[in-house]
Design an enzyme around this catalytic site. Sequence first.
Site, PDB file in Angstrom:
ATOM      1  N   PRO A   1       0.793  -1.234   0.000  1.00  0.00           N
ATOM      2  CA  PRO A   1       0.000   0.000   0.000  1.00  0.00           C
ATOM      3  C   PRO A   1       0.827   1.287   0.000  1.00  0.00           C
ATOM      4  CG  PRO A   1      -0.169  -1.151   2.113  1.00  0.00           C
ATOM      5  CD  PRO A   1       0.494  -2.084   1.161  1.00  0.00           C
ATOM      6  N   ASN A   2       0.346   2.234  -0.776  1.00  0.00           N
ATOM      7  CA  ASN A   2       0.878   3.598  -0.855  1.00  0.00           C
ATOM      8  C   ASN A   2       2.196   3.724  -1.623  1.00  0.00           C
ATOM      9  OD1 ASN A   2      -1.257   4.825   0.759  1.00  0.00           O
ATOM     10  ND2 ASN A   2      -0.362   3.668   2.460  1.00  0.00           N
TER      11      ASN A   2
ATOM     12  N   ARG B   1       4.031  11.271  -1.789  1.00  0.00           N
ATOM     13  CA  ARG B   1       3.962  10.915  -0.369  1.00  0.00           C
ATOM     14  C   ARG B   1       5.284  11.248   0.327  1.00  0.00           C
ATOM     15  NH1 ARG B   1       4.732   4.497   1.198  1.00  0.00           N
ATOM     16  NH2 ARG B   1       3.987   5.008   3.259  1.00  0.00           N
TER      17      ARG B   1
ATOM     18  N   TYR C   1      10.577   9.347   1.480  1.00  0.00           N
ATOM     19  CA  TYR C   1      10.557   8.373   0.374  1.00  0.00           C
ATOM     20  C   TYR C   1      11.169   8.893  -0.923  1.00  0.00           C
ATOM     21  CZ  TYR C   1       7.538   5.853   3.579  1.00  0.00           C
ATOM     22  OH  TYR C   1       7.056   5.195   4.683  1.00  0.00           O
TER      23      TYR C   1
ATOM     24  N   ASN D   1       8.160  -5.422  -1.139  1.00  0.00           N
ATOM     25  CA  ASN D   1       8.051  -4.323  -0.189  1.00  0.00           C
ATOM     26  C   ASN D   1       6.593  -4.313   0.272  1.00  0.00           C
ATOM     27  OD1 ASN D   1       7.904  -2.034   1.311  1.00  0.00           O
ATOM     28  ND2 ASN D   1       8.805  -0.662  -0.225  1.00  0.00           N
TER      29      ASN D   1
ATOM     30  N   ALA E   1       3.268  -0.912   4.742  1.00  0.00           N
ATOM     31  CA  ALA E   1       2.761  -0.955   6.121  1.00  0.00           C
ATOM     32  C   ALA E   1       2.418  -2.377   6.577  1.00  0.00           C
ATOM     33  CB  ALA E   1       1.536  -0.055   6.247  1.00  0.00           C
TER      34      ALA E   1
ATOM     35  N   HIS F   1       4.589  -4.687   8.949  1.00  0.00           N
ATOM     36  CA  HIS F   1       4.568  -4.620  10.404  1.00  0.00           C
ATOM     37  C   HIS F   1       3.339  -5.265  11.025  1.00  0.00           C
ATOM     38  CE1 HIS F   1       7.591  -1.832   9.152  1.00  0.00           C
ATOM     39  NE2 HIS F   1       6.699  -0.982   8.661  1.00  0.00           N
TER      40      HIS F   1
ATOM     41  N   ASP G   1       2.735 -15.962   5.920  1.00  0.00           N
ATOM     42  CA  ASP G   1       2.319 -17.346   5.676  1.00  0.00           C
ATOM     43  C   ASP G   1       2.299 -17.674   4.182  1.00  0.00           C
ATOM     44  OD1 ASP G   1       2.069 -17.852   8.360  1.00  0.00           O
ATOM     45  OD2 ASP G   1      -0.117 -17.735   8.413  1.00  0.00           O
TER      46      ASP G   1
ATOM     47  N   GLU H   1      13.334  -8.908   1.057  1.00  0.00           N
ATOM     48  CA  GLU H   1      12.500  -7.823   1.599  1.00  0.00           C
ATOM     49  C   GLU H   1      13.206  -6.497   1.306  1.00  0.00           C
ATOM     50  OE1 GLU H   1      12.454  -7.956   5.856  1.00  0.00           O
ATOM     51  OE2 GLU H   1      11.033  -6.295   6.052  1.00  0.00           O
TER      52      GLU H   1
ATOM     53  N   HIS I   1      12.862  -2.095   1.597  1.00  0.00           N
ATOM     54  CA  HIS I   1      12.183  -0.878   2.057  1.00  0.00           C
ATOM     55  C   HIS I   1      12.941   0.317   1.517  1.00  0.00           C
ATOM     56  CE1 HIS I   1       9.595  -3.169   4.648  1.00  0.00           C
ATOM     57  NE2 HIS I   1      10.662  -3.853   5.022  1.00  0.00           N
ATOM     58  N   ILE I   2      12.193   1.305   1.078  1.00  0.00           N
ATOM     59  CA  ILE I   2      12.792   2.509   0.498  1.00  0.00           C
ATOM     60  C   ILE I   2      13.454   3.336   1.591  1.00  0.00           C
ATOM     61  CG2 ILE I   2      12.230   4.682  -0.700  1.00  0.00           C
ATOM     62  CD1 ILE I   2       9.801   2.982  -1.941  1.00  0.00           C
ATOM     63  N   SER I   3      12.756   3.493   2.694  1.00  0.00           N
ATOM     64  CA  SER I   3      13.261   4.348   3.785  1.00  0.00           C
ATOM     65  C   SER I   3      14.164   3.563   4.731  1.00  0.00           C
ATOM     66  CB  SER I   3      12.075   4.937   4.567  1.00  0.00           C
ATOM     67  OG  SER I   3      11.384   3.905   5.252  1.00  0.00           O
TER      68      SER I   3
ATOM     69  N   ARG J   1      13.468   4.583  12.166  1.00  0.00           N
ATOM     70  CA  ARG J   1      12.144   5.202  12.282  1.00  0.00           C
ATOM     71  C   ARG J   1      11.398   4.735  13.548  1.00  0.00           C
ATOM     72  NH1 ARG J   1       9.165   5.069   6.688  1.00  0.00           N
ATOM     73  NH2 ARG J   1       7.871   6.585   7.836  1.00  0.00           N
TER      74      ARG J   1
ATOM     75  N   ARG K   1       7.501   0.388  13.558  1.00  0.00           N
ATOM     76  CA  ARG K   1       8.024  -0.132  12.290  1.00  0.00           C
ATOM     77  C   ARG K   1       9.143  -1.141  12.492  1.00  0.00           C
ATOM     78  NH1 ARG K   1       5.665   3.378   8.412  1.00  0.00           N
ATOM     79  NH2 ARG K   1       5.284   5.406   9.373  1.00  0.00           N
TER      80      ARG K   1
HETATM   81  C1  DQA Z   1       8.194   1.191   3.704  1.00  0.00           C
HETATM   82  C2  DQA Z   1       8.335   1.399   5.205  1.00  0.00           C
HETATM   83  C3  DQA Z   1       7.028   1.094   5.926  1.00  0.00           C
HETATM   84  O1  DQA Z   1       7.177   1.273   7.330  1.00  0.00           O
HETATM   85  C4  DQA Z   1       5.932   2.028   5.430  1.00  0.00           C
HETATM   86  O2  DQA Z   1       4.706   1.693   6.042  1.00  0.00           O
HETATM   87  C5  DQA Z   1       5.829   2.055   3.953  1.00  0.00           C
HETATM   88  C6  DQA Z   1       7.025   1.990   3.129  1.00  0.00           C
HETATM   89  C7  DQA Z   1       9.440   1.635   2.921  1.00  0.00           C
HETATM   90  O3  DQA Z   1       9.533   1.269   1.757  1.00  0.00           O
HETATM   91  O4  DQA Z   1      10.286   2.347   3.449  1.00  0.00           O
HETATM   92  O5  DQA Z   1       4.731   2.257   3.422  1.00  0.00           O
HETATM   93  O6  DQA Z   1       7.992  -0.183   3.454  1.00  0.00           O
END
Ligand code: DQA
Length: 149
Positions: free
Chosen positions: A9-10, A17, A22, A74, A77, A80, A87, A98, A100-102, A107, A111
Site C-alpha cells: 500500500p501507498n 507521499r 521516500y 516491499n 505498512a 509490520h 504465511d 525484503e 524498504h525505500i526508507s 524510524r 516499524r
Molecule cells: C516502507 C516502510 C514502511 O514502514 C511504510 O509503512 C511504507 C514503506 C518503505 O519502503 O520504506 O509504506 O515499506
Amino acid sequence: MRALVIDGPNINMLGIREPAIYGTQDYRALCELIRRAGAEAGFERTDHVQSNHEGDLVDAIQRALGAYDGIVINPAAYTHTSVAILDALKAVALPCVEVHISDVPAREAFRQVSYVRQACFATITGEGIQGYAHALDLLARRLSPGNAS
Ligand code: DQA
C-alpha cells in the site's frame, strides 16, 4: 530466470507521499527502474505488481508459485502487521528479498517489527528506490547455478 516484484500500500504514491522520507522520484520511475534492474541482473522476465489490499498481495504471492523463480517484496505498512503475507511467502517457499525505500531501523518503534523477514533471505533498507536494484541483484545471485545456498 523470472522475478516478481511486489509492492504494498501507498507505494503507488511515491513522489507525492512524504518526499523527505521516500524521495521525489515517482512510481513510474520505480516501475522503470525495476524493469531495467531486472534485465541488468540477468532476469529474462521481471514482473511488477502493486496493491493497496492485503488479500491481493497474498494472491500475487500464491500465483507466483510455478510462474517465478523468486520474489522481491516491499509489503509497506503490511510489513509490520501481516501474518497472512508471511504465511503466503512460507507456503510458496520461493527465495525472497525484503526491500524498504526508507531507513526503517531509524524510524518509529512500531516499524521495527517485520513479519515477512522470517521468510526472506535478505533485507534492504534505506537505499531509496535503488534498493530494488540491489534486491534484484541479490536474488539473481541467489538463483545462479552453483550457488547452493
Ligand atoms: C516502507 C516502510 C514502511 O514502514 C511504510 O509503512 C511504507 C514503506 C518503505 O519502503 O520504506 O509504506 O515499506
